[in-house]
Design a protein around this motif. Structure first.
Motif, PDB file in Angstrom:
ATOM      1  N   UNK A   1       0.881  -1.276  -0.161  1.00 41.75           N
ATOM      2  CA  UNK A   1      -0.145  -0.478  -0.080  1.00 41.75           C
ATOM      3  C   UNK A   1       0.860   1.287  -0.188  1.00 41.75           C
ATOM      4  N   UNK A   2       2.286   1.504   0.818  1.00 40.94           N
ATOM      5  CA  UNK A   2       2.973   2.383   0.713  1.00 40.94           C
ATOM      6  C   UNK A   2       3.419   2.537  -0.327  1.00 40.94           C
TER       7      UNK A   2
ATOM      8  N   UNK B   1       2.255   1.970  -3.148  1.00 41.80           N
ATOM      9  CA  UNK B   1       1.052   2.046  -4.588  1.00 41.80           C
ATOM     10  C   UNK B   1       1.337   3.764  -3.803  1.00 41.80           C
ATOM     11  N   UNK B   2       1.190   3.944  -2.521  1.00 41.51           N
ATOM     12  CA  UNK B   2       1.044   5.577  -2.126  1.00 41.51           C
ATOM     13  C   UNK B   2       1.639   6.736  -2.965  1.00 41.51           C
ATOM     14  N   UNK B   3       2.684   5.715  -2.676  1.00 46.56           N
ATOM     15  CA  UNK B   3       4.198   6.874  -3.262  1.00 46.56           C
ATOM     16  C   UNK B   3       4.180   6.939  -4.825  1.00 46.56           C
ATOM     17  N   UNK B   4       3.873   6.410  -5.551  1.00 41.77           N
ATOM     18  CA  UNK B   4       4.337   6.028  -7.268  1.00 41.77           C
ATOM     19  C   UNK B   4       3.061   6.242  -8.183  1.00 41.77           C
ATOM     20  N   UNK B   5       3.430   6.489  -8.959  1.00 42.84           N
ATOM     21  CA  UNK B   5       1.935   6.925 -10.067  1.00 42.84           C
ATOM     22  C   UNK B   5       2.435   5.517 -10.530  1.00 42.84           C
ATOM     23  N   UNK B   6       1.128   5.424 -11.289  1.00 39.34           N
ATOM     24  CA  UNK B   6       0.860   4.309 -12.372  1.00 39.34           C
ATOM     25  C   UNK B   6       2.286   4.756 -14.028  1.00 39.34           C
ATOM     26  N   UNK B   7       2.587   5.712 -13.829  1.00 41.97           N
ATOM     27  CA  UNK B   7       3.106   6.151 -14.976  1.00 41.97           C
ATOM     28  C   UNK B   7       4.892   5.796 -14.325  1.00 41.97           C
ATOM     29  N   UNK B   8       5.046   5.858 -13.036  1.00 43.51           N
ATOM     30  CA  UNK B   8       6.368   5.977 -12.472  1.00 43.51           C
ATOM     31  C   UNK B   8       6.382   4.390 -12.346  1.00 43.51           C
ATOM     32  N   UNK B   9       4.839   3.517 -11.560  1.00 37.71           N
ATOM     33  CA  UNK B   9       5.774   1.911 -11.991  1.00 37.71           C
ATOM     34  C   UNK B   9       6.086   1.239 -13.488  1.00 37.71           C
ATOM     35  N   UNK B  10       5.188   2.068 -13.748  1.00 36.57           N
ATOM     36  CA  UNK B  10       5.731   1.501 -15.942  1.00 36.57           C
ATOM     37  C   UNK B  10       7.004   1.807 -16.158  1.00 36.57           C
ATOM     38  N   UNK B  11       7.896   3.005 -15.268  1.00 37.07           N
ATOM     39  CA  UNK B  11       9.038   2.569 -15.467  1.00 37.07           C
ATOM     40  C   UNK B  11       9.839   2.311 -14.569  1.00 37.07           C
ATOM     41  N   UNK B  12       9.575   2.161 -13.469  1.00 37.64           N
ATOM     42  CA  UNK B  12       9.896   1.301 -12.383  1.00 37.64           C
ATOM     43  C   UNK B  12      10.429  -0.357 -13.333  1.00 37.64           C
ATOM     44  N   UNK B  13       8.528  -1.036 -13.545  1.00 37.28           N
ATOM     45  CA  UNK B  13       8.823  -2.159 -14.281  1.00 37.28           C
ATOM     46  C   UNK B  13       9.763  -2.573 -16.006  1.00 37.28           C
TER      47      UNK B  13
ATOM     48  N   UNK C   1      16.864   4.161 -11.131  1.00 33.93           N
ATOM     49  CA  UNK C   1      16.843   4.989 -10.338  1.00 33.93           C
ATOM     50  C   UNK C   1      14.633   6.245 -10.097  1.00 33.93           C
ATOM     51  N   UNK C   2      14.820   5.197 -11.162  1.00 34.22           N
ATOM     52  CA  UNK C   2      12.336   5.827 -10.914  1.00 34.22           C
ATOM     53  C   UNK C   2      12.264   5.194  -9.219  1.00 34.22           C
ATOM     54  N   UNK C   3      12.550   4.449  -8.976  1.00 29.72           N
ATOM     55  CA  UNK C   3      11.776   4.228  -7.914  1.00 29.72           C
ATOM     56  C   UNK C   3      12.908   5.917  -7.002  1.00 29.72           C
ATOM     57  N   UNK C   4      12.354   7.050  -6.713  1.00 24.25           N
ATOM     58  CA  UNK C   4      12.963   7.459  -6.356  1.00 24.25           C
ATOM     59  C   UNK C   4      13.272   7.938  -4.923  1.00 24.25           C
ATOM     60  N   UNK C   5      12.131   7.534  -4.615  1.00 22.34           N
ATOM     61  CA  UNK C   5      11.351   7.672  -2.847  1.00 22.34           C
ATOM     62  C   UNK C   5      12.022   6.337  -2.282  1.00 22.34           C
ATOM     63  N   UNK C   6      12.892   5.130  -2.853  1.00 20.56           N
ATOM     64  CA  UNK C   6      13.547   4.289  -2.174  1.00 20.56           C
ATOM     65  C   UNK C   6      15.329   4.453  -2.888  1.00 20.56           C
TER      66      UNK C   6
END
Length: 189
Positions: free
Chosen positions: A96-97, A99-111, A118-123
């Motif tokens: 949940x944390x 999913x709250x932190x990253x938008x779908x577009x950011x999740x697409x980049x991470x995937x 560096x796309x998981x910029x909060x981690x």
């Protein structure tokens, strides 16, 4: 006519001939019943996988009349039951944390590119990720081991140099990537 003794515990049972042959129950156990049966009977059966399999109802009569374990069916159902149990026991706080932190577009980049991009910029910080792992150890461990197999984290830690290798940081990245891939797949349906 063979005499039998019944091994039972909390409603689960199977019959065992006095000569040690197991007879399969008519219906196979599933879900929590299967997990409970295995946990209760594994010591009594000396961790004998075939006996557990047959006793849980996953036995088949062979041509010679003996009962053999249908390991394919038993292991599939056991894995499914363990996954369901893990999910029901986990409140999915860490997911949940993320999913709250990253938008779908950011999740697409991470995937697509992975957390190392560096796309998981909060981690990005090792110490923060290791704390995130410690705070969510059960959920992350269950999720990764459900996906990649038992011992995944132990093997990963050993592969990269043991306890001092920041394996928790890598585990958090793998967890985030797994969530990203799942969410992207959901959005494409």
């Amino acid at each position: 006519m063979s005499s039998k003794r019944s091994i039972s515990s909390q409603g689960s049972h199977f019959d065992k001939d006095l000569d040690g042959q197991l007879e399969s129950r008519p219906e196979a156990l599933k879900g929590n019943e299967l997990l409970e049966y295995v946990n209760i009977n594994r010591r009594q059966l000396n961790d004998n996988g075939d006996s557990l399999c047959i006793g849980a109802g996953y036995g088949d009569k062979s041509e010679d009349g003996s009962t053999t374990c249908r390991l394919d069916l038993f292991s599939t159902e056991l894995i499914k039951a363990k996954k369901a149990s893990h999910l029901s026991n986990s409140k999915e706080k860490a997911k949940g944390e993320i999913l709250k932190t990253y938008s779908l577009d950011t999740l697409k980049n991470i995937a697509e590119l992975g957390c190392i991009s560096g796309k998981a910029y909060k981690h990005l910080q090792i110490s923060e990720n290791e704390q995130f792992f410690d705070d969510n150890k059960y959920e992350i461990t269950c999720s990764l081991e459900d996906q990649f197999g038992n011992g995944y984290l132990k093997n990963s830690a050993e592969r990269v140099g043991g306890e001092n290798s920041h394996w928790k940081h890598r585990a958090v990245w793998r967890f985030i990537e797994m969530i990203a891939i799942e969410e992207v797949a959901k959005s494409n349906k």
